[in-house]
Design a protein around this motif. Structure first.
Motif, short mmCIF file in Angstrom:
data_model
loop_
_atom_site.label_atom_id
_atom_site.label_comp_id
_atom_site.label_asym_id
_atom_site.label_seq_id
_atom_site.Cartn_x
_atom_site.Cartn_y
_atom_site.Cartn_z
N SER A 135 42.76 47.78 35.49
CA SER A 135 44.21 47.55 35.79
C SER A 135 44.74 46.35 35.17
CB SER A 135 44.27 47.38 37.47
OG SER A 135 43.77 48.23 38.14
N ARG A 136 46.22 46.70 35.10
CA ARG A 136 46.92 45.42 34.64
C ARG A 136 47.53 44.68 35.56
NH1 ARG A 136 47.15 49.79 31.05
NH2 ARG A 136 49.00 50.60 31.94
N ASP A 137 47.51 45.06 36.79
CA ASP A 137 48.40 44.49 38.05
C ASP A 137 47.58 43.25 38.25
OD1 ASP A 137 46.51 45.58 39.27
OD2 ASP A 137 48.14 46.88 40.72
N ASP A 138 47.60 42.71 39.68
CA ASP A 138 46.98 41.76 40.23
C ASP A 138 45.56 42.27 40.85
OD1 ASP A 138 48.28 42.82 42.36
OD2 ASP A 138 48.75 40.79 43.19
N SER A 139 45.21 43.52 40.48
CA SER A 139 43.94 43.97 41.34
C SER A 139 42.92 43.15 41.31
CB SER A 139 43.64 45.55 40.78
OG SER A 139 44.81 46.28 41.09
N SER A 140 42.74 42.16 39.93
CA SER A 140 41.75 41.55 39.69
C SER A 140 41.79 40.19 40.65
CB SER A 140 41.45 40.92 38.35
OG SER A 140 42.81 40.14 38.13
N ARG A 141 42.66 39.76 41.52
CA ARG A 141 42.71 38.79 42.42
C ARG A 141 42.21 39.29 43.78
NH1 ARG A 141 47.20 37.68 38.98
NH2 ARG A 141 48.93 38.20 40.61
N LEU A 142 42.07 40.39 43.93
CA LEU A 142 41.86 40.75 45.32
C LEU A 142 40.65 40.45 45.84
CD1 LEU A 142 42.21 44.67 45.08
CD2 LEU A 142 43.76 43.11 46.36
N GLU A 143 39.55 39.90 45.23
CA GLU A 143 38.35 39.37 45.54
C GLU A 143 38.58 37.92 46.23
OE1 GLU A 143 35.74 38.64 41.93
OE2 GLU A 143 37.35 40.01 41.41
N ALA A 144 39.48 37.06 45.34
CA ALA A 144 39.89 35.65 46.14
C ALA A 144 40.59 35.89 47.52
CB ALA A 144 40.74 35.10 45.30
N ASP A 145 41.15 36.89 47.68
CA ASP A 145 41.93 37.27 49.25
C ASP A 145 40.81 37.79 50.10
OD1 ASP A 145 44.10 35.83 48.16
OD2 ASP A 145 45.19 37.86 47.39
N TYR A 146 40.16 38.51 49.70
CA TYR A 146 39.01 39.16 50.45
C TYR A 146 37.61 38.85 50.08
CZ TYR A 146 43.48 41.49 51.31
OH TYR A 146 44.84 41.77 51.54
N PRO A 147 37.15 37.99 50.26
CA PRO A 147 35.82 37.67 49.66
C PRO A 147 34.52 38.36 50.38
CG PRO A 147 36.45 35.92 51.39
CD PRO A 147 37.74 36.88 51.18
N PHE A 148 34.88 39.26 51.31
CA PHE A 148 33.59 39.83 51.89
C PHE A 148 33.61 41.28 51.03
CE2 PHE A 148 37.87 40.65 54.06
CZ PHE A 148 38.07 41.82 53.90
N ILE A 149 34.42 41.49 50.02
CA ILE A 149 34.32 42.94 49.23
C ILE A 149 33.39 42.70 48.20
CG2 ILE A 149 36.68 43.46 49.96
CD1 ILE A 149 37.64 43.09 47.12
N LYS A 150 32.96 43.96 47.71
CA LYS A 150 32.20 43.85 46.56
C LYS A 150 32.98 44.26 45.28
CE LYS A 150 27.85 44.43 46.81
NZ LYS A 150 26.42 45.32 47.11
N PRO A 151 33.45 43.51 44.28
CA PRO A 151 34.46 43.92 43.32
C PRO A 151 33.65 44.41 42.25
CG PRO A 151 34.07 41.47 43.32
CD PRO A 151 33.49 41.98 44.53
N LEU A 152 34.10 45.69 41.62
CA LEU A 152 33.47 46.02 40.35
C LEU A 152 34.55 46.48 39.28
CD1 LEU A 152 31.05 48.75 42.19
CD2 LEU A 152 30.28 46.76 40.90
N HIS A 153 34.40 45.30 38.26
CA HIS A 153 35.76 45.37 37.48
C HIS A 153 35.21 45.96 36.19
CE1 HIS A 153 38.01 42.61 39.41
NE2 HIS A 153 36.94 41.81 39.82
N LEU A 154 35.76 47.10 35.73
CA LEU A 154 35.51 48.06 34.70
C LEU A 154 36.64 47.56 33.63
CD1 LEU A 154 34.58 51.30 36.10
CD2 LEU A 154 33.46 49.56 35.77
N PRO A 155 36.32 47.47 32.24
CA PRO A 155 37.20 46.86 31.25
C PRO A 155 38.26 47.95 30.61
CG PRO A 155 34.91 47.45 30.08
CD PRO A 155 34.87 47.57 31.71
N HIS A 156 37.95 49.30 30.91
CA HIS A 156 39.03 50.35 30.66
C HIS A 156 38.86 51.23 31.99
CE1 HIS A 156 39.09 48.80 26.78
NE2 HIS A 156 38.01 48.85 26.48
N HIS A 157 39.80 52.27 31.85
CA HIS A 157 39.82 53.40 32.85
C HIS A 157 38.86 54.28 32.49
CE1 HIS A 157 40.68 56.12 35.89
NE2 HIS A 157 42.07 55.70 36.00
#
Length: 290
Positions: free
Chosen positions: A54-76
């Motif tokens: 994503s190019r929005d602020d999806s990458s910052r979700l883990e800071a607001d929700y530390p209980f989630i398990k984020p998986l960041h992919l470089p592309h779609h």
């Protein structure tokens, strides 16, 4: 005196892994995560959020929700690969695939879990999806076929305890992980963004299992556009996915015929970019991002 039975050990670790796949959908993901956080037995819920470059602020979700398990992919890379990555990462034996546009009620998952666990004939279960006004919007359609590409929604008696559904989609679907393992995970070879859910539904049907919808259990589907709607590559991905689905289940020539017809349609409207994608077989798989 007879011996007392040993105490039943409570299951350790998550009971359900909720899987959210998002692309430029930070506000929707926030709403979906907060609804999951309010779930009954939230302590037994693992939340995996797959961000598809994503190019929005999806990458910052883990800071607001530390209980989630984020998986960041470089592309779609497409939802199919994203769901496979989440499935392999998950630690629970039940997977709840959830669209970022769906807001569960506090009891949605807790009520679905025992219904799936106790029904040996069911491979998956789902809630009734309603719109924000409370009107039902769940897909109650048959699986697509070459002669009926988008089957009309079927009417159903929503007063029943449960309804057997051929093709519920993946907006809110609780499925046994062993089912996904049994089909060797989602088919990345043939499907990029679309049609993996139809493939799963067909595999469940062929295995003689059911997908049951429970009308008394609800979740709200907010009317929001597909984040890649209107993109030429997305149209090509959908078309090529349909051709692959028909070829896989209705014979090679059914798939080929659908693809050739789509190529001539693209040529007829002078859409040479789409034409190139359809000829080359370019689905949404991350390669377009370099």
């Amino acid at each position: 005196m007879p011996k007392e039975p040993p105490p039943v050990e409570e299951q350790s670790g998550p009971r359900v892994s909720a899987v959210l796949v998002g692309y430029n959908q930070a506000p929707q993901l926030r709403r979906a995560i907060e609804a999951l956080e309010r779930s009954r037995d939230a302590g037994k819920l693992e939340i995996l959020v797959v961000d598809c470059g994503s190019r929005d602020d999806s990458s910052r979700l883990e800071a607001d929700y530390p209980f989630i398990k984020p998986l960041h992919l470089p592309h779609h890379f497409g939802a199919t690969k994203a769901m496979n990555i989440a499935t392999r990462t998950s630690t629970a034996e039940l997977l709840f695939f959830l669209s970022p546009s769906v807001e569960v009620e506090p009891d949605t998952i807790a009520r679905l879990v025992p219904l799936l666990e106790e029904d040996s004939s069911a491979a998956a279960v789902c809630p009734l999806l309603i719109d924000p006004s409370g009107e039902p919007v769940s897909k109650l359609s048959r699986l697509p076929s070459p002669g009926n590409l988008e089957p009309a929604a079927e009417s159903a008696d929503l007063s029943q305890d449960s309804i057997s559904v051929e093709y519920p989609g993946r907006d809110a679907l609780l499925v046994k992980k062993q089912v996904i393992r049994g089909i060797n995970y989602f088919d990345e070879k043939h499907f990029g963004q679309y049609w993996a859910d139809a493939d799963l539904a067909m595999q469940i049907r062929r295995a003689g299992k059911k997908i049951r919808l429970y009308p008394a259990i609800r979740a709200t589907l907010h009317p929001e556009p597909d984040p890649i709607e209107g993109e030429t590559l997305a149209e090509a991905d959908w078309t090529l996915g349909a051709a692959s689905f028909f070829g896989k289940y209705y014979g090679f020539f059914s798939g080929l015929s659908f693809r050739v017809t789509s190529i001539f349609k693209a040529l007829g409207r002078f859409d040479f970019r789409l034409l190139g994608y359809l000829i080359s077989g370019q689905k949404l798989d991350g390669s377009q991002s370099g």
